[in-house]
Motif scaffolding. Structure first.
Motif, PDB file in Angstrom:
ATOM      1  N   GLU A 179       1.019  -1.472   0.359  1.00 16.86           N
ATOM      2  CA  GLU A 179       0.261   0.102  -0.199  1.00 16.86           C
ATOM      3  C   GLU A 179       0.900   1.114  -0.040  1.00 16.86           C
ATOM      4  OE1 GLU A 179      -3.164  -0.192   2.533  1.00 16.86           O
ATOM      5  OE2 GLU A 179      -3.560  -2.247   2.324  1.00 16.86           O
ATOM      6  N   VAL A 180       2.230   1.169  -0.291  1.00 19.99           N
ATOM      7  CA  VAL A 180       3.060   1.976  -0.434  1.00 19.99           C
ATOM      8  C   VAL A 180       2.993   2.300  -1.609  1.00 19.99           C
ATOM      9  CG1 VAL A 180       5.079   3.238   0.529  1.00 19.99           C
ATOM     10  CG2 VAL A 180       4.305   2.180   1.975  1.00 19.99           C
ATOM     11  N   SER A 181       3.683   3.515  -2.233  1.00 22.63           N
ATOM     12  CA  SER A 181       3.521   3.450  -3.743  1.00 22.63           C
ATOM     13  C   SER A 181       4.995   3.925  -4.720  1.00 22.63           C
ATOM     14  CB  SER A 181       2.801   4.597  -4.863  1.00 22.63           C
ATOM     15  OG  SER A 181       2.876   5.889  -3.964  1.00 22.63           O
ATOM     16  N   GLU A 182       5.812   4.081  -3.439  1.00 24.22           N
ATOM     17  CA  GLU A 182       7.127   4.247  -3.549  1.00 24.22           C
ATOM     18  C   GLU A 182       8.194   3.071  -3.058  1.00 24.22           C
ATOM     19  OE1 GLU A 182       8.873   8.796  -4.302  1.00 24.22           O
ATOM     20  OE2 GLU A 182       6.531   9.352  -3.628  1.00 24.22           O
ATOM     21  N   ARG A 183       9.101   2.832  -3.798  1.00 21.83           N
ATOM     22  CA  ARG A 183      10.145   2.118  -3.362  1.00 21.83           C
ATOM     23  C   ARG A 183      11.371   3.416  -1.825  1.00 21.83           C
ATOM     24  NH1 ARG A 183      11.548  -3.041  -5.168  1.00 21.83           N
ATOM     25  NH2 ARG A 183       9.994  -3.206  -7.067  1.00 21.83           N
ATOM     26  N   LEU A 184      11.218   3.376  -0.700  1.00 21.52           N
ATOM     27  CA  LEU A 184      11.914   3.924   0.346  1.00 21.52           C
ATOM     28  C   LEU A 184      13.453   3.460   0.253  1.00 21.52           C
ATOM     29  CD1 LEU A 184       8.725   3.229   2.945  1.00 21.52           C
ATOM     30  CD2 LEU A 184       8.639   4.102   1.475  1.00 21.52           C
ATOM     31  N   SER A 185      13.710   4.200   0.798  1.00 19.48           N
ATOM     32  CA  SER A 185      14.897   4.304   0.971  1.00 19.48           C
ATOM     33  C   SER A 185      15.688   5.284   2.192  1.00 19.48           C
ATOM     34  CB  SER A 185      15.924   4.609  -0.354  1.00 19.48           C
ATOM     35  OG  SER A 185      15.815   5.574  -0.188  1.00 19.48           O
ATOM     36  N   GLY A 186      16.666   4.899   2.424  1.00 16.82           N
ATOM     37  CA  GLY A 186      17.294   5.790   4.009  1.00 16.82           C
ATOM     38  C   GLY A 186      18.702   5.169   4.860  1.00 16.82           C
ATOM     39  N   ASP A 187      18.567   5.749   5.756  1.00 19.56           N
ATOM     40  CA  ASP A 187      19.566   5.297   6.265  1.00 19.56           C
ATOM     41  C   ASP A 187      19.150   4.463   7.887  1.00 19.56           C
ATOM     42  OD1 ASP A 187      21.642   6.286   5.118  1.00 19.56           O
ATOM     43  OD2 ASP A 187      20.736   8.815   6.206  1.00 19.56           O
TER      44      ASP A 187
END
Length: 238
Positions: free
Chosen positions: A181-189
């Motif tokens: 249900e999240v439209s974008e691929r996530l990124s982070g640290d």
């Protein structure tokens, strides 16, 4: 009360805090009595005109049968590392396609406590998304399976040989994490927090803290947490 705890009793300020929680689709814990167990729920939406908040059906599902109109719910949430507590009665129970919602009036008071509370969901093996990890000393990215997720971190299954190249507290980056249900691929640290044995030979579960959590990433994570919570409820009722 601890000196870092304080009570909010101004209606405008209470409404502002609830709006902030609502904007992040916040996972919450609920007690039905002062000494009872904590159940998982979520703040689904607010009705500012009616001064009502709507909480998701309690999980595990067996708790829902104990909720009645008129009873008080003790709600525990977290907002940017600060625990928020309040008590509100159930005005009515509404049925929706995804389950029941508890309509409750805005509380008269809120307590802020300087203590972080997080809510973690376990992801079934058949539904575990993959996540790409990068570390300073790795030549190529490593792909791991997401085992569980919380508002402040995640657990990823990785080969022991890979984990042996990392120190506790070491910084990594994650990318290409696609949550339901999240439209974008996530990124982070991330920061490696701990390790424990996996059920798969040659692998371990690695607990990571999300570093520099943004409001946008927090909301996307909470959307996925709510999805996993509801899926767990459906499975338990089958």
């Amino acid at each position: 009360m601890d000196e870092t705890d304080y009570t909010v009793d101004k209606p405008d300020r209470i409404a502002g805090i609830l709006k902030d929680l609502d904007n992040k689709l916040t996972m919450v814990s609920v007690r039905l009595d002062a000494d009872g167990p904590l159940y998982t729920s979520a703040l689904i939406r607010l009705d500012p005109e009616a001064k009502e908040l709507f909480l998701d059906e309690l999980n595990p599902p067996r708790a829902h049968q104990h909720v009645k109109s008129g009873m008080s719910l003790r709600v525990f949430a977290a907002l940017r590392g600060v625990a928020v507590r309040f008590t509100t009665p159930v005005a009515r129970i509404e049925q929706e396609e995804d389950g029941a919602l508890y309509a409750c009036p805005y509380p008269d008071t809120l307590q802020h406590l300087q203590r972080r509370e997080t809510f973690r969901v376990h992801i079934p093996m058949s539904q575990r998304p993959q996540v790409e990890l990068r570390a300073k000393d790795w030549k190529d990215p490593v792909i791991g399976d997401l085992v569980d997720l919380s508002g402040q971190g995640m657990c990823i299954e990785l080969p022991t040989t890979i984990l042996d190249t990392l120190e506790t507290g070491e910084a990594l980056a994650f990318a290409n994490l696609l949550l339901p249900e999240v439209s974008e691929r996530l990124s982070g640290d991330l920061r490696l927090a701990n390790r424990r044995n996996s059920t798969r030979d040659g692998h371990e579960y690695a607990g990571f803290e999300i570093v520099g959590m943004t409001q946008w990433l927090e909301r996307q994570t909470n959307i996925a947490l709510l999805h996993y919570q509801r899926e767990a409820r459906r499975r338990s009722m089958e």
